[in-house]
Every structure is written in C-alpha cells, then in structure tokens.
Scaffold this active site. Structure first.
Site, PDB file in Angstrom:
ATOM      1  N   TYR A 109      37.373  19.268  36.845  1.00 20.59           N
ATOM      2  CA  TYR A 109      37.856  20.103  34.985  1.00 20.59           C
ATOM      3  C   TYR A 109      39.813  20.688  35.543  1.00 20.59           C
ATOM      4  O   TYR A 109      39.604  20.513  37.499  1.00 20.59           O
ATOM      5  CB  TYR A 109      37.623  21.657  35.286  1.00 20.59           C
ATOM      6  CG  TYR A 109      37.508  22.178  35.648  1.00 20.59           C
ATOM      7  CD1 TYR A 109      37.260  22.527  37.379  1.00 20.59           C
ATOM      8  CD2 TYR A 109      39.110  23.788  35.799  1.00 20.59           C
ATOM      9  CE1 TYR A 109      37.046  23.906  37.908  1.00 20.59           C
ATOM     10  CE2 TYR A 109      39.499  24.842  36.353  1.00 20.59           C
ATOM     11  CZ  TYR A 109      38.000  24.717  37.837  1.00 20.59           C
ATOM     12  OH  TYR A 109      38.496  25.894  38.357  1.00 20.59           O
ATOM     13  N   LYS A 127      37.761  19.536  42.575  1.00 23.79           N
ATOM     14  CA  LYS A 127      37.963  20.475  41.169  1.00 23.79           C
ATOM     15  C   LYS A 127      37.091  20.508  40.561  1.00 23.79           C
ATOM     16  O   LYS A 127      37.408  20.128  39.000  1.00 23.79           O
ATOM     17  CB  LYS A 127      39.389  20.876  40.274  1.00 23.79           C
ATOM     18  CG  LYS A 127      39.899  22.152  39.842  1.00 23.79           C
ATOM     19  CD  LYS A 127      40.856  21.577  39.140  1.00 23.79           C
ATOM     20  CE  LYS A 127      40.889  23.054  38.939  1.00 23.79           C
ATOM     21  NZ  LYS A 127      41.775  24.468  39.841  1.00 23.79           N
ATOM     22  N   LEU A 143      41.321  23.835  47.522  1.00 23.65           N
ATOM     23  CA  LEU A 143      41.646  22.925  46.863  1.00 23.65           C
ATOM     24  C   LEU A 143      43.624  23.347  47.277  1.00 23.65           C
ATOM     25  O   LEU A 143      43.687  23.689  47.176  1.00 23.65           O
ATOM     26  CB  LEU A 143      41.468  24.293  45.165  1.00 23.65           C
ATOM     27  CG  LEU A 143      41.979  22.894  44.062  1.00 23.65           C
ATOM     28  CD1 LEU A 143      40.728  22.084  43.585  1.00 23.65           C
ATOM     29  CD2 LEU A 143      42.395  23.786  43.613  1.00 23.65           C
TER      30      LEU A 143
HETATM   31  N1  PDD Z   1      42.271  27.432  39.471  1.00 24.35           N
HETATM   32  N2  PDD Z   1      41.325  27.352  44.700  1.00 24.35           N
HETATM   33  C1  PDD Z   1      40.862  27.568  43.325  1.00 24.35           C
HETATM   34  C2  PDD Z   1      39.486  28.048  44.418  1.00 24.35           C
HETATM   35  C3  PDD Z   1      41.283  27.729  42.107  1.00 24.35           C
HETATM   36  O1  PDD Z   1      39.774  27.656  41.308  1.00 24.35           O
HETATM   37  C4  PDD Z   1      42.812  27.409  42.136  1.00 24.35           C
HETATM   38  C5  PDD Z   1      42.773  27.544  40.937  1.00 24.35           C
HETATM   39  C6  PDD Z   1      43.871  27.175  42.873  1.00 24.35           C
HETATM   40  C7  PDD Z   1      45.084  27.303  42.451  1.00 24.35           C
HETATM   41  O2  PDD Z   1      45.532  25.397  42.150  1.00 24.35           O
HETATM   42  P1  PDD Z   1      46.349  25.523  41.044  1.00 24.35           P
HETATM   43  O3  PDD Z   1      48.003  26.084  41.178  1.00 24.35           O
HETATM   44  O4  PDD Z   1      47.121  24.362  40.730  1.00 24.35           O
HETATM   45  O5  PDD Z   1      46.351  26.394  40.062  1.00 24.35           O
HETATM   46  C8  PDD Z   1      43.162  27.324  44.552  1.00 24.35           C
HETATM   47  C9  PDD Z   1      41.996  27.505  38.097  1.00 24.35           C
HETATM   48  C10 PDD Z   1      43.393  28.724  37.941  1.00 24.35           C
HETATM   49  C11 PDD Z   1      40.668  28.067  38.240  1.00 24.35           C
HETATM   50  O6  PDD Z   1      39.685  27.799  37.838  1.00 24.35           O
HETATM   51  O7  PDD Z   1      40.789  28.927  35.977  1.00 24.35           O
END
Ligand code: PDD
Length: 281
Positions: free
Chosen positions: A35, A146, A202
C-alpha cells in the site's frame, strides 16, 4: 466529506458502500499486497513521484508487476481529491483473486487495485508533544516493504495506546528502528539523527523531506544508528509520517524528554515543513 465517498476499485469509481471484493482476494486471505499513503495539500498530491517510486519498489519486492504506468497513477488518484482540501489517499494493491487458497503465487490473475481519499485530521496535542513507549521490534525482516500485513505494527501501537501513549518506538538489538507507523528522529549533542535506510525501516517520504530541509537550511544532521541508551538522553525526539507530519515526543517511557516540552529544533523544522508544503501546493 461524505460518509459514502467515491472510491476507486479496479478501474471504476463508485460509492464506498458499493465497493466489494471477493473473499478469495489474496489481500484478505494472506495479506498478500502492498500500500501507499499519499498526502494532498490544498487538493494537490504531495511528493507523488517519490510515493510512486516507493510503490514500485514495494511491488518489485513482492514480485508483482505494476498494473499501471507512472503516468496512469496520477490520472487514477487525482479524481478522488476534493479541490482545495488537505486529504490523503490510501492506495492498496493485492496480488488479486485466486481460484483457491494456496500460498504459492497463482498464475494469470489480475491484481486488485483500491484507492480512497480521507481528510487529514491533525493529531490532537501535536504541538504540545506526545507520550511514547519503547517496545521490542517484533516485526519481520523486510520492513522496507510497505506491506499490508501489519499485525505486528497493530499490536505494538495498541500496546502503546493501552499505556496512554501515542506511539510505540521500536528497538532491535539495542538500537532504535522506527515507530509502529512512523520514522524517528532524535537531536543528540546538537545533531539531528535518524537511522539509515535499510531492511529494518520503511523509507519514509516525510523523513526524506526533513533531511532535505535540514541540508538546505544548515541544520546539522546525520543518518546514523541510535542506541536505546542514546535515545534516553536525547534533547529532542520526533516521529514523522505523511498523515501526522512531525510530532515531538515529550515523554518517553514515563520520563520527560529534556524539559518535557517540544524543543527548538522541532519548532524550526515544523515551521520549515509548513512553508515547504505551502510552496508545493
Ligand atoms: N505509515 N514507518 C512506518 C512503519 C510507517 O507505517 C510509516 C507511515 C512511516 C512513515 O512514512 P511516510 O513518511 O512515507 O508516511 C514509517 C502510514 C502513514 C500508514 O501506515 O498509515
């Protein structure tokens, strides 16, 4: 926003309550999918090329061919946005519906593509800071993907919430990796530090924007490992994500971080981030 917004499912735009998938979808049966979460400010997608890069990297890692070209993604997602609003797109791609439940990849099936748009609601109390706890990082070995398979992240976040905290900060072999749904930054001896990219974290898009802003604004920074010991003496701790932006942590494991208030480096970066968002939209 309506309770029944228009969503995208496999080539069609339709009301949320009419969007249906088969119980044989491998996303449902196995969590076999990936996702993206893409923010949009004032109705414009933020850092879309970087989100599409990460989407393509996730697809490649799970050996799924991208069902659409880079150009097609923007055309699919943009109609879901409401003009002028701050929102985020949730985009999910699974391996699709197989005729029977078998772990190995089925042949000749089409991926399921689903996208929906929701308002960005700023986290309450963000500007005064939040509480976090540290927990053992119980996730799998490929955290750079992701993946929709988020059971460990869910249990970790819920453990934090049960203890009155906003986020769980994860620790592997004595070193901090990231939050259950966020990346982590710490200010250590005047330097902004975040763990390097690798299979343990991530590669956050917000994280990259912050490093770019640090570089262009002469804020000393480094991508380096952070021990749990170092984190406990940090001057500032922040958690970052697309939906929550930059959240200062003011209490870690029931102890105040510095004086228990968001620090000056956060104040500066928060302001730079808001200006950057405005300039992009
Ligand atoms: N999650 N690390 C993890 C495990 C995450 O799930 C997320 C973001 C991030 C930050 O990534 P970014 O800056 O690209 O949003 C780091 C999203 C927001 C979610 O699962 O809803």
């Amino acid at each position: 926003m309506s309770d029944n917004p228009t969503v995208y499912l496999n080539g069609q735009y339709l009301p949320l309550d009419q969007a249906k998938i088969s119980v044989l979808d491998r996303g449902f049966l196995f969590g076999d999918g990936i996702y993206e979460v893409i923010p949009a400010y004032a109705g414009r997608l933020f850092r879309l090329p970087e989100h599409i890069d990460r989407l393509e990297a996730s697809l490649k890692s799970i050996r799924l061919n991208s069902p659409h070209s880079r150009e097609q993604w923007a055309g699919i997602l943009e109609p879901l946005l409401e003009p002028g609003q701050d929102q985020y797109i949730y985009l999910q791609i699974t391996r699709g519906v197989a005729p029977k439940r078998d772990h190995a990849f089925p042949e000749h099936i089409e991926p399921t593509v689903f996208a929906m748009c929701s308002p960005i609601v700023p986290l309450s109390g963000r500007d005064s800071g939040v509480k976090a706890i540290t927990l053992d990082d119980t996730r799998w070995a490929l955290c750079h993907i992701k993946a929709i398979t988020l059971l460990a992240n869910i249990l970790l976040r819920q453990n934090a919430v049960d203890q009155g905290c906003t986020e769980a900060i994860l620790v592997k072999d004595g070193y901090v990796t990231e939050g259950a749904a966020s990346n982590i930054f710490a200010v250590l001896d005047g330097i902004l530090v975040t763990p390097p990219k690798g299979e343990e974290i991530l590669p956050g898009i917000t994280r990259d924007v912050i490093l770019e802003l640090a570089r262009t604004n002469d804020i000393p920074y480094s991508e380096d490992i952070i021990s749990l010991e170092a984190l406990k003496t940090a001057d500032e701790i922040w958690l970052t994500s697309s939906t929550r932006e930059i959240i200062p942590v003011v209490e870690l494991d029931s102890e105040p971080v510095s004086d228990g208030k968001p620090g000056p480096v956060w104040q500066k970066m928060h302001q730079l981030y808001q200006e950057f968002k405005k300039a992009q939209s």
